[in-house]
Scaffold this active site. Structure first.
Site, PDB file in Angstrom:
ATOM      1  N   ARG A 188       0.815  -1.157   0.007  1.00 33.85           N
ATOM      2  CA  ARG A 188      -0.067  -0.064  -0.022  1.00 33.85           C
ATOM      3  C   ARG A 188       1.039   1.089   0.120  1.00 33.85           C
ATOM      4  O   ARG A 188       1.756   1.535   0.830  1.00 33.85           O
ATOM      5  CB  ARG A 188      -0.848  -0.146   1.229  1.00 33.85           C
ATOM      6  CG  ARG A 188      -1.571   1.200   1.689  1.00 33.85           C
ATOM      7  CD  ARG A 188      -2.163   1.335   2.891  1.00 33.85           C
ATOM      8  NE  ARG A 188      -3.102   2.010   3.423  1.00 33.85           N
ATOM      9  CZ  ARG A 188      -2.336   3.337   3.852  1.00 33.85           C
ATOM     10  NH1 ARG A 188      -1.393   3.657   4.012  1.00 33.85           N
ATOM     11  NH2 ARG A 188      -3.322   4.458   4.121  1.00 33.85           N
ATOM     12  N   GLU A 236      -2.725   4.806  -2.075  1.00 34.35           N
ATOM     13  CA  GLU A 236      -3.321   5.637  -0.975  1.00 34.35           C
ATOM     14  C   GLU A 236      -3.138   6.948  -1.027  1.00 34.35           C
ATOM     15  O   GLU A 236      -2.663   7.739  -0.970  1.00 34.35           O
ATOM     16  CB  GLU A 236      -2.757   5.391   0.427  1.00 34.35           C
ATOM     17  CG  GLU A 236      -3.779   5.752   1.543  1.00 34.35           C
ATOM     18  CD  GLU A 236      -3.359   6.984   2.276  1.00 34.35           C
ATOM     19  OE1 GLU A 236      -4.085   7.769   2.832  1.00 34.35           O
ATOM     20  OE2 GLU A 236      -2.245   7.453   2.271  1.00 34.35           O
ATOM     21  N   ASP A 259       1.712   4.487   0.958  1.00 30.78           N
ATOM     22  CA  ASP A 259       1.139   5.350   1.790  1.00 30.78           C
ATOM     23  C   ASP A 259       1.407   6.902   1.306  1.00 30.78           C
ATOM     24  O   ASP A 259       2.613   7.129   0.932  1.00 30.78           O
ATOM     25  CB  ASP A 259       1.946   5.113   3.194  1.00 30.78           C
ATOM     26  CG  ASP A 259       1.251   6.099   4.093  1.00 30.78           C
ATOM     27  OD1 ASP A 259       0.270   6.241   4.295  1.00 30.78           O
ATOM     28  OD2 ASP A 259       2.324   6.816   4.873  1.00 30.78           O
ATOM     29  N   ARG A 282      -8.636   9.659  15.454  1.00 31.86           N
ATOM     30  CA  ARG A 282      -8.708   8.591  14.720  1.00 31.86           C
ATOM     31  C   ARG A 282      -8.740   7.235  15.632  1.00 31.86           C
ATOM     32  O   ARG A 282      -9.189   6.368  15.182  1.00 31.86           O
ATOM     33  CB  ARG A 282      -7.861   8.426  13.766  1.00 31.86           C
ATOM     34  CG  ARG A 282      -7.857   9.321  12.410  1.00 31.86           C
ATOM     35  CD  ARG A 282      -6.799   9.516  11.718  1.00 31.86           C
ATOM     36  NE  ARG A 282      -5.592   9.953  12.323  1.00 31.86           N
ATOM     37  CZ  ARG A 282      -4.194   9.893  11.443  1.00 31.86           C
ATOM     38  NH1 ARG A 282      -4.211   9.543  10.280  1.00 31.86           N
ATOM     39  NH2 ARG A 282      -3.181  10.332  12.387  1.00 31.86           N
TER      40      ARG A 282
HETATM   41  C1  GLC Z   1      -1.462   7.912   5.521  1.00 36.28           C
HETATM   42  C2  GLC Z   1      -2.079   7.070   6.649  1.00 36.28           C
HETATM   43  C3  GLC Z   1      -2.114   7.781   7.877  1.00 36.28           C
HETATM   44  C4  GLC Z   1      -1.061   8.389   8.232  1.00 36.28           C
HETATM   45  C5  GLC Z   1      -0.321   9.213   7.015  1.00 36.28           C
HETATM   46  C6  GLC Z   1       1.018   9.683   7.539  1.00 36.28           C
HETATM   47  O1  GLC Z   1      -2.241   8.760   5.196  1.00 36.28           O
HETATM   48  O2  GLC Z   1      -3.249   6.299   6.455  1.00 36.28           O
HETATM   49  O3  GLC Z   1      -2.789   7.217   8.971  1.00 36.28           O
HETATM   50  O4  GLC Z   1      -1.301   9.345   9.396  1.00 36.28           O
HETATM   51  O5  GLC Z   1      -0.329   8.414   5.801  1.00 36.28           O
HETATM   52  O6  GLC Z   1       1.907   8.438   7.234  1.00 36.28           O
HETATM   53  C1  GLC Z   2      -4.705  13.635   4.530  1.00 32.18           C
HETATM   54  C2  GLC Z   2      -4.053  12.975   3.245  1.00 32.18           C
HETATM   55  C3  GLC Z   2      -4.132  11.293   3.471  1.00 32.18           C
HETATM   56  C4  GLC Z   2      -4.141  10.917   4.918  1.00 32.18           C
HETATM   57  C5  GLC Z   2      -4.784  11.745   5.773  1.00 32.18           C
HETATM   58  C6  GLC Z   2      -4.602  11.238   7.075  1.00 32.18           C
HETATM   59  O1  GLC Z   2      -6.156  13.549   4.123  1.00 32.18           O
HETATM   60  O2  GLC Z   2      -4.116  13.216   2.090  1.00 32.18           O
HETATM   61  O3  GLC Z   2      -3.214  10.819   2.697  1.00 32.18           O
HETATM   62  O4  GLC Z   2      -4.643   9.357   4.670  1.00 32.18           O
HETATM   63  O5  GLC Z   2      -4.674  13.042   5.674  1.00 32.18           O
HETATM   64  O6  GLC Z   2      -5.732  11.991   7.959  1.00 32.18           O
END
Ligand code: GLC
Ligand code: GLC
Length: 649
Positions: free
Chosen positions: A293, A337, A295, A526
């Site tokens: 995934r 993602e 990230d 969260r």
């Molecule tokens: C992604 C994850 C989120 C995290 C962020 C920074 O969006 O899903 O939980 O805070 O990346 O790594």
């Molecule tokens: C923002 C980012 C996303 C992340 C999220 C975490 O929306 O675009 O990548 O998962 O923050 O809260």
């Protein structure tokens, strides 16, 4: 000679020069196996020009580009040599069947190992549970070594090659990967490649002033350049901190930190960072991880004067990583993602980038329609935004470990007569329970005082009204919440793509408020939907009278029907107008012209629909509802119960 030709010639020349050296590595390597060298060489020859092109676009201007190429090749050869035989076998199988993920059989689950089973060894004991649910894909939330204390739920990685000792070891992880594979379940992990934690060895060396490692990050001696960048950047976690740069006292420099101050963004302008992360990627693939995934993929490339999200170079980078995987770990798949504007989400979905992608738009719009009891925006949007390239697959989810943001397109909203700003405000009010008569029990996430923007946290069940209903101890409300949740699931499981269940939701876990007592979690709402699996309650699954039992069995039933319905295999999805704004409808149709028509009622009132209006339905035709077995004739009106749904075959 066009520049295209020029690049091709250079690519081939370089390969010819470097191939003998690669062969030498193989000869001296652990393997004498000529078959292994032959496989490597043929994949390399197949992919090289493309990989060369990407690297040339990113790094061709650097004086030591040739050195970069050589290092990249070495990385590929070394990791291929180390790749276990079992995985090489899978590579061959997947290459001949690259679309195996595009199947009605695929069902995903995602969990935090520590919260679900305590540790990796104990996860073994739950494989039969995964099988019972029908899972074929399991995403373990980040389990790598992280700093003690706050580590953004594992997303601040200190070492990609070791597992957090509280959770287990890398050996245990590869064992589990192999065990799961034997049970038909693919392991997915995160590739947290936008940033490392400030305790990663690279960051530590950078902090000690080692110039080579300082060049792994975006460091600035003063605010001059950061201030210029900052003008165009958004704050991702505005309630935690403002701005995207953090002062590093040891070296008296500012470092780029998009997320928390302890998450240092990597500098992919430096080819050595690309190579080093490719090395980590192939290492993980060699542990048996089948899906990575990607990230925070939108943020990986920065350019002054832009918002530093979704830049073209981000796409080239992923393509370069992907080309490397196709050479040295060909069965590895990428899942994107990108929780960004839908126009941007779609750009990451490509066989050469990410074959899989979260579907944040569908997720958000399902909640949007549930709050407004009106499916116009959902239908309108899905009609023109759900197509993706062949061979790629959506990953559909109702909830995940993150917040819900209202990332629909403003113009789409206006096209159906909705004011996007007002509507987002309404949705935030609705899901935080502030709107009169709201059934939802969500909480705000990252309220931004300047923009008044915010996102929503909360579990599927609490957002859909179960928590409120249970607390009021009102049977009618409970019944509505149960129906609502089942209706949402029916869409996730039928609309096309891999359904992804956030484990706990299969038996409708409600919000967990204990995060408010934990100083490390209190500032991150969260955690309200990241709770410990309550296995005591789960024992109740044997007891047919509990709500949990009903949820769990309804889920299993829907999954079972999904899997035995060929019309869901490799099928198109077309949204149609049901003629009723409360009813969302679409048709799945596969190559053999098998079809299923899905209609779902987003309101708590009974709704009628004229079947004869849809699907070039002739009056003599009869449908069977795959869920209830009921026969419905096309000439008659179909009445849907509150939050009812049908899968008509
Ligand atoms: C992604 C994850 C989120 C995290 C962020 C920074 O969006 O899903 O939980 O805070 O990346 O790594
Ligand atoms: C923002 C980012 C996303 C992340 C999220 C975490 O929306 O675009 O990548 O998962 O923050 O809260």
């Amino acid at each position: 000679m066009s520049s295209n030709d020029w690049i091709n010639i250079h690519a081939l020349k370089t390969l010819n020069r470097l191939l003998p050296r690669m062969e030498h590595i193989f000869r001296n390597g652990i393997q004498e196996d000529p078959e292994s060298w032959w496989q490597f060489k043929s994949r390399l020859e197949r992919e090289w020009i493309e990989l060369f092109r990407y690297l040339h676009q990113l790094y061709g201007w650097q004086y030591d580009f040739y050195y970069t190429l050589e290092q990249v090749l070495r990385t590929l050869a070394k990791n291929w040599i180390q790749r276990p035989e079992e995985l090489k076998q899978m590579d061959l199988e997947r290459e001949s069947n690259p679309e195996c993920f595009n199947s009605e059989n695929m069902v995903g689950g995602v969990l935090y190992v520590d919260l679900f089973s305590g540790n990796l060894t104990k996860l073994n004991e739950h494989i039969s549970y995964f099988k019972k649910l029908g899972l074929t894909y399991l995403h373990l939330m980040p389990i790598f070594a992280v700093p003690h204390g706050d580590n953004d739920g594992g997303y601040a990685v200190s070492d990609y090659r070791s597992v957090n000792p509280d959770i287990g070891t890398m050996e245990e992880l590869s064992k589990i990967a192999s065990l799961l594979r034997k049970e038909g379940i693919s392991l997915a992990l995160d590739f947290v490649f936008n940033h490392t934690s400030d305790e990663h060895a690279w960051a530590k060396q950078a902090r000690s002033g080692d110039p080579e490692l300082e060049a792994f990050y975006h460091l600035f001696p003063d605010r001059h350049v950061p201030d210029q960048y900052q003008r165009h950047l958004r704050d991702i976690f505005p309630t935690v901190r403002r701005g995207s740069f953090t002062w590093v006292n040891e070296i008296k420099k500012w470092v780029w930190t998009t997320f928390h101050s302890f998450q240092w963004d990597l500098n992919y302008n430096n080819p050595e960072v690309f190579r080093a992360m490719a090395e980590e990627m192939l290492f993980l693939a060699n542990q048996g991880v089948e899906v990575l995934r990607l990230d925070a993929v939108a943020f990986i490339w920065k350019r002054l004067g832009t918002n530093c999200e979704n830049l073209p170079e981000a796409h080239i980078l992923i393509r370069a990583f992907n080309a490397m995987a196709r050479i040295a770990a060909p069965s590895l798949l990428f899942k994107s993602e990108a929780i960004v504007h839908p126009d941007e989400v779609i750009k990451y979905i490509d066989k050469k980038e990410c074959r899989l992608s979260y579907n944040p738009l569908l997720m958000a719009l399902i909640w949007e329609a549930l709050a407004s009891r009106d499916v116009r925006l959902l239908s309108y949007t899905m009609r023109h935004r759900s197509r993706i390239p062949k061979g790629c697959t959506w990953v559909n989810y109702l909830r995940c470990h993150d917040d819900i943001g209202w990332t629909f397109d403003d113009a789409d909203a206006r096209a159906v007569g909705i004011s996007p700003e007002d509507h987002r405000r309404f949705l935030n009010d609705f899901y935080t329970g502030r709107f009169p008569d709201s059934f939802a029990r969500g909480v705000p996430f990252q309220f931004n005082e300047d923009t008044h923007d915010m996102r929503i946290s909360g579990t599927l069940a609490s957002l859909a009204g179960l928590e409120d209903a249970l607390e009021k101890n009102d049977d009618r409300l409970i019944e509505m919440a149960v129906k609502r949740i089942n209706m949402l699931r029916s869409i996730m499981l039928s609309i096309g793509g891999i359904p992804l269940i956030y484990l706990g939701d299969e038996w409708a876990m409600i919000n967990d408020y204990t995060y408010l007592d934990d100083p490390l979690k209190i500032n991150d709402s969260r955690w309200i939907h990241r709770s410990k699996m309550n296995w005591d309650k789960h024992k109740d699954l044997a007891d047919q009278d509990t709500i949990e039992w009903h949820f769990f069995n309804e889920m299993i039933k829907l999954i079972y029907i999904r899997k035995k319905t060929p019309a869901f295999q490799n099928a198109d999805m077309d949204v149609f107008d049901t003629g009723n704004d409360h009813l969302f409808g679409f048709i799945r149709k596969n190559n053999n012209n098998r079809r299923v028509m899905v209609i779902a009622n987003f309101s708590e009132k009974k709704q009628k629909v004229k079947l004869s209006h849809m699907d070039s339905c002739d009056m003599l035709k009869k449908y069977q509802d795959l869920i209830t077995g009921n026969i419905i004739s096309c000439g008659s009106d179909l009445e849907l119960e509150p939050y009812g749904f049908v899968w008509l075959s």
